[in-house]
Motif scaffolding. Structure first.
Motif, PDB file in Angstrom:
ATOM      1  N   ALA A 244      -8.796 -46.735  47.496  1.00 48.85           N
ATOM      2  CA  ALA A 244     -10.055 -45.989  47.600  1.00 48.85           C
ATOM      3  C   ALA A 244     -11.204 -46.768  46.966  1.00 48.85           C
ATOM      4  O   ALA A 244     -12.334 -46.764  47.475  1.00 48.85           O
ATOM      5  CB  ALA A 244      -9.915 -44.621  46.946  1.00 48.85           C
ATOM      6  N   ILE A 245     -10.905 -47.446  45.852  1.00 52.50           N
ATOM      7  CA  ILE A 245     -11.944 -48.246  45.184  1.00 52.50           C
ATOM      8  C   ILE A 245     -12.425 -49.373  46.089  1.00 52.50           C
ATOM      9  O   ILE A 245     -13.631 -49.600  46.249  1.00 52.50           O
ATOM     10  CB  ILE A 245     -11.402 -48.810  43.854  1.00 52.50           C
ATOM     11  CG1 ILE A 245     -11.182 -47.674  42.844  1.00 52.50           C
ATOM     12  CG2 ILE A 245     -12.365 -49.853  43.290  1.00 52.50           C
ATOM     13  CD1 ILE A 245     -10.534 -48.122  41.556  1.00 52.50           C
ATOM     14  N   TRP A 246     -11.484 -50.076  46.710  1.00 50.21           N
ATOM     15  CA  TRP A 246     -11.847 -51.204  47.566  1.00 50.21           C
ATOM     16  C   TRP A 246     -12.570 -50.745  48.826  1.00 50.21           C
ATOM     17  O   TRP A 246     -13.549 -51.376  49.255  1.00 50.21           O
ATOM     18  CB  TRP A 246     -10.607 -52.014  47.933  1.00 50.21           C
ATOM     19  CG  TRP A 246     -10.230 -52.996  46.867  1.00 50.21           C
ATOM     20  CD1 TRP A 246      -9.253 -52.862  45.928  1.00 50.21           C
ATOM     21  CD2 TRP A 246     -10.862 -54.247  46.619  1.00 50.21           C
ATOM     22  NE1 TRP A 246      -9.223 -53.960  45.106  1.00 50.21           N
ATOM     23  CE2 TRP A 246     -10.197 -54.839  45.508  1.00 50.21           C
ATOM     24  CE3 TRP A 246     -11.907 -54.937  47.214  1.00 50.21           C
ATOM     25  CZ2 TRP A 246     -10.555 -56.069  44.996  1.00 50.21           C
ATOM     26  CZ3 TRP A 246     -12.265 -56.178  46.704  1.00 50.21           C
ATOM     27  CH2 TRP A 246     -11.600 -56.726  45.611  1.00 50.21           C
ATOM     28  N   ILE A 247     -12.138 -49.648  49.415  1.00 48.63           N
ATOM     29  CA  ILE A 247     -12.816 -49.122  50.604  1.00 48.63           C
ATOM     30  C   ILE A 247     -14.251 -48.726  50.255  1.00 48.63           C
ATOM     31  O   ILE A 247     -15.207 -49.040  50.990  1.00 48.63           O
ATOM     32  CB  ILE A 247     -12.050 -47.916  51.183  1.00 48.63           C
ATOM     33  CG1 ILE A 247     -10.741 -48.392  51.826  1.00 48.63           C
ATOM     34  CG2 ILE A 247     -12.905 -47.190  52.214  1.00 48.63           C
ATOM     35  CD1 ILE A 247     -10.924 -49.294  53.027  1.00 48.63           C
ATOM     36  N   SER A 248     -14.426 -48.051  49.138  1.00 46.11           N
ATOM     37  CA  SER A 248     -15.766 -47.633  48.704  1.00 46.11           C
ATOM     38  C   SER A 248     -16.644 -48.838  48.426  1.00 46.11           C
ATOM     39  O   SER A 248     -17.814 -48.890  48.850  1.00 46.11           O
ATOM     40  CB  SER A 248     -15.656 -46.758  47.447  1.00 46.11           C
ATOM     41  OG  SER A 248     -14.879 -45.609  47.689  1.00 46.11           O
TER      42      SER A 248
END
Length: 444
Positions: A244-248
């Motif tokens: 989720a961090i990388w997608i955001s």
């Protein structure tokens, strides 16, 4: 009758006072009308409510005095996109800072204060040295290519935050990765600050550069506060979820790059740099008309030169055939002989010399040349490059064009909104002085 006339003559005339509010004589709003009914009676009629007055006062904290007449038309679209890209930056900064602090060891018992301090110091030291070196090698180019460097600065900032986010994944290379990130952000600081100063001067129509800079600071502060709040919320939601961090982060980075590109494309700079001068002159040679700054802004490249082949825009590349401020001693013997001959023939009255070799026009500037002389020399070199390979007749032809059309061209530039005081280019550090002796010329 006589008594009534005396009373009327002694009565004060009716007085009406209007109250206006605004920071510019052309942007005023009537707030009240005050009427004196008698010596002791005054009537006040409000023209605007308190909410309107308060909203105007709040707006004055974020826009320059006299807005919108005190700034150029491209100010609003640029600031909108610039604020949006800044907002995405601050949101991503929370994610990258969280990752960086985790990599340093914040929250772990095994982490030592001295170790974390040394790593942070080494990171900052690398950034400081990088900023100094970047200024040394590219400082003079920032003003002449403000749009390009503005875009590059934010791309380097993206790289810096990416390095911070990656650093926890490679503990053995942590110091090297964060130093690379700090180096990237140091380039951002120098390039962004310098180009921002150039753009502020461009926006200022009423010598209000300081006011524009101050209001830009207020806009950035507001974007920072909103971005930090959203960033903390996002960091809280995505904590412990690497995917989720990388997608955001990647999604916000893509938006950040798009917003930056749209921001610089909104700019219609009216100063002449090498590329804009080349575009305007090429069009003038074909049609006899001068393009406006807004027309040229849609034709010039905003990406770095090594990426111009990817650009879909059809900018003019004639300026790439011109070298400004060439060192005389770098020329070969034959070129020097031709140069001296041209100094006594084609360029008797000029403060520059032109020399062509293999399709490249080299400009040697006189040690006493002014900014206007440098602009003229560059335009002359562009004309020569446009005419093709140089020979003796080509030198005469280009000089003939300058004699007939240069003054007209400059006047049309000025009438179209261009500033013709100087050419924005890299600093000319090599100059020359030539003395032509006419004593050996045979006289009838």
């Amino acid at each position: 009758m006589e008594g009534d006339q005396k009373v009327n003559s002694s009565s004060p005339p009716a007085m009406v006072i209007e109250e206006w509010n605004g920071t510019s004589s052309t942007k005023l709003t009537k707030t009240a009308t005050i009427t004196a009914i008698s010596h002791s009676s005054i009537s006040i009629q409000r023209s605007s409510n308190a909410f309107t007055h308060i909203s105007q006062r709040i707006l004055q904290a974020f826009v320059p005095e006299g807005f919108p007449s005190s700034v150029t038309p491209d100010y609003v679209p640029f600031q909108v996109w610039d604020s949006l890209q800044g907002l995405s930056t601050y949101v991503r900064m929370m994610l990258s800072t969280q990752a960086l602090l985790s990599a340093i060891g914040v929250g772990e018992k095994s982490a030592t204060v001295i170790g974390a301090t040394f790593q942070w110091f080494l990171r900052d030291l690398t950034g400081m040295l990088g900023g100094v070196l970047f200024t040394c090698y590219q400082g003079s180019n920032l003003d002449s290519n403000a749009k390009m460097w503005r875009l590059v600065a934010d791309l380097m900032n993206d790289l810096g935050m990416l390095m911070d986010l990656v650093s926890p994944l490679f503990p053995s290379s942590f110091v090297f990765i964060v130093c690379i990130g700090s180096l990237s952000r140091s380039f951002t600081g120098v390039a962004s600050g310098a180009t921002r100063a150039a753009l502020t001067q461009h926006f200022a129509l009423e010598n209000n550069a300081a006011d524009i800079a101050a209001k830009e600071g207020s806009q950035e502060t507001l974007a920072t506060m909103i971005g930090m709040a959203l960033g903390m919320l996002l960091a809280r939601i995505t904590i412990g979820h690497s995917f989720a961090i990388w997608i955001s982060f990647l999604s916000l980075t893509m938006f950040h790059m798009y917003a930056n590109y749209k921001a610089v494309c909104c700019l219609s700079l009216n100063t002449l740099n090498c590329e804009r001068c080349s575009i305007v002159l090429s069009h003038f040679l074909k049609t006899g008309q001068v393009l406006s700054p807004k027309q040229v802004s849609s034709m010039e490249h905003v990406l770095p030169l090594w990426m111009t082949s990817w650009s879909l825009k059809g900018g003019d590349s004639l300026y790439k055939q011109v070298q400004l401020g060439v060192r005389v001693s770098s020329l070969d013997s034959l070129a020097m002989v031709n140069l001296l001959q041209s100094a006594g023939s084609h360029y008797k009255k000029e403060k520059y010399l032109l020399q062509q070799k293999r399709g490249i026009i080299r400009i040697i500037t006189h040690k006493d040349s002014t900014a206007a002389d440098i602009l003229k020399s560059f335009i002359h070199a562009l004309v020569m490059a446009k005419l093709g390979d140089q020979d003796r007749s080509m030198s005469s032809e280009s000089q003939s064009w300058m004699d007939k059309h240069y003054e007209v061209f400059v006047l049309k530039l000025q009438s179209s909104g261009w500033k013709t005081e100087r050419l924005l280019s890299s600093s000319v550090v090599w100059r020359a002085n030539w003395l032509v002796d006419y004593s050996d010329v045979k006289q009838d």
